[in-house]
Design a protein around this motif. Structure first.
Motif, mmCIF file in Angstrom:
data_model
loop_
_atom_site.group_PDB
_atom_site.id
_atom_site.type_symbol
_atom_site.label_atom_id
_atom_site.label_comp_id
_atom_site.label_asym_id
_atom_site.label_seq_id
_atom_site.Cartn_x
_atom_site.Cartn_y
_atom_site.Cartn_z
ATOM 1 N N GLU A 261 0.849 -1.183 0.000
ATOM 2 C CA GLU A 261 0.000 0.000 0.000
ATOM 3 C C GLU A 261 0.889 1.239 0.000
ATOM 4 O O GLU A 261 2.045 1.186 0.414
ATOM 5 C CB GLU A 261 -0.915 0.013 1.233
ATOM 6 N N THR A 262 0.341 2.343 -0.470
ATOM 7 C CA THR A 262 1.100 3.597 -0.482
ATOM 8 C C THR A 262 0.441 4.613 0.435
ATOM 9 O O THR A 262 -0.781 4.677 0.539
ATOM 10 C CB THR A 262 1.171 4.186 -1.911
ATOM 11 N N PHE A 263 1.287 5.392 1.104
ATOM 12 C CA PHE A 263 0.818 6.450 2.001
ATOM 13 C C PHE A 263 1.560 7.738 1.660
ATOM 14 O O PHE A 263 2.690 7.700 1.144
ATOM 15 C CB PHE A 263 1.072 6.083 3.464
ATOM 16 N N PRO A 264 0.968 8.898 1.938
ATOM 17 C CA PRO A 264 1.646 10.170 1.658
ATOM 18 C C PRO A 264 2.995 10.275 2.377
ATOM 19 O O PRO A 264 3.929 10.912 1.868
ATOM 20 C CB PRO A 264 0.657 11.222 2.185
ATOM 21 N N GLU A 265 3.104 9.650 3.557
ATOM 22 C CA GLU A 265 4.349 9.726 4.327
ATOM 23 C C GLU A 265 5.498 8.985 3.658
ATOM 24 O O GLU A 265 6.665 9.218 4.000
ATOM 25 C CB GLU A 265 4.137 9.146 5.733
ATOM 26 N N ASP A 266 5.190 8.089 2.722
ATOM 27 C CA ASP A 266 6.238 7.296 2.062
ATOM 28 C C ASP A 266 7.281 8.187 1.397
ATOM 29 O O ASP A 266 8.478 7.888 1.415
ATOM 30 C CB ASP A 266 5.623 6.358 1.018
ATOM 31 N N LYS A 267 6.831 9.277 0.799
ATOM 32 C CA LYS A 267 7.755 10.163 0.087
ATOM 33 C C LYS A 267 8.749 10.816 1.041
ATOM 34 O O LYS A 267 9.917 10.994 0.711
ATOM 35 C CB LYS A 267 6.972 11.227 -0.697
#
Length: 309
Positions: A261-267
């Motif tokens: 899954e992807t989250f905004p915090e990943d960046k």
């Protein structure tokens, strides 16, 4: 395969949609990128041009600096260009190439850090056999194994991604091409592929991190009986390496050990292992290491002395 060809270009959403923030980030990352090049080149030249290159610890540190340079250069120049661009795009072929190189160099860095931990373990826990165990042929073999392991890991990630069909949308919510954001865009159910990615990337990172921490617990247990001066020197060397390991591994584990899954915090977390860690590694190893500081002084002092004559 025909569905996949419907998307020939991906749009990178980047770090922010605010132009002022993008300009600020460009200036910040420009200074970071310059610091990465200056710091890592300084370490590499100082090691290669001094007797330190004959010591396994600095032999590995030289390759770690080279890995940092190549790794961050796969992402940072494109990121800075996109921060000034109105439309942030990357072609399908360039996206796949970036993914392959990034994971290859990232895995190589993880394995080199493991090799450095093994060197510290042998030096402290088996000092009488150190020169035999950590001979130059053995060090060369470890580096070759690190590169081979990195390529195998990256090839498997690449094969999991290259055959995915992309038929739209084509917006990647990241500043570089990575597996999880691409899985989100695929036109098929990627649950099983996501599990394979977790096993491949997440499990490798987790197992390596556990091995690294276990080796340092053994080292700490061993140095308890050392004289105060030797214990301080050993702990100083190990603390530098542990700092680098934590700075690199914690964000990697946060992103890759969970389901796909992807989250905004990943960046934000990705910035740590693509830019911040490569920038701080030279500072950590140089400022906390007396031999490294002396080598830097000697090499560059002689260079300036020759120019002055």
């Amino acid at each position: 395969m025909e569905n996949r060809n419907n998307v020939t270009v991906f749009i990178l959403l980047g770090l922010s949609q605010n132009k002022n923030i993008e300009i600020f980030c460009f200036v910040l990352f420009l200074f970071c990128y310059i610091a990465i090049w200056v710091g890592n080149l300084l370490i590499m030249i100082s090691i290669v041009c001094s007797p330190l290159i004959d010591q396994p610890m600095y032999f590995f540190l030289n390759y770690l600096s080279l890995s940092d340079l190549c790794y961050t250069s796969t992402v940072t120049p494109k990121l800075m260009t996109d921060l000034l661009a109105e439309r942030k795009t990357i072609s399908y072929s360039n996206c796949m190439t970036q993914l392959f190189i990034l994971h290859s160099l990232g895995a190589i860095e993880i394995f080199i850090l493991t090799g450095m931990a093994y060197d510290h373990y042998v030096a402290i826990c088996k000092p009488l056999h150190y020169t035999i165990i950590m001979s130059r042929p053995k060090c060369n073999t470890i580096v070759i194994a690190c590169c081979t392991g990195g390529l195998i890991h990256s090839a498997s990630q690449f094969l999991l991604t290259i055959f995915l069909p992309f038929c739209g949308p084509n917006e990647i919510d990241h500043y570089f091409c990575d597996v999880y954001p691409l899985l989100k865009l695929a036109c098929i159910d990627t649950h099983r592929i996501g599990l394979l990615v977790v096993v491949n990337s997440g499990l490798i990172a987790l197992v390596t991190f556990v091995i690294l921490m276990a080796s340092y617990f053994l080292i700490l247990h061993t140095v308890r009986d050392y004289p105060a001066e030797s214990r301080t020197k050993a702990l100083s060397t190990c603390s530098s390496h542990i700092t680098v390991v934590v700075l690199f591994f914690v964000p990697v584990l946060f992103i890759y050990i969970r389901p796909a899954e992807t989250f905004p915090e990943d960046k934000v977390f990705a910035l740590f292992y693509t830019i911040i860690a490569p920038m701080f590694n030279p500072l950590i190893y140089t400022l906390r290491n007396l031999e490294m500081k002396n080598a830097v002084k000697k090499v560059w002092y002689h260079q300036f002395l020759k120019k002055g004559q």
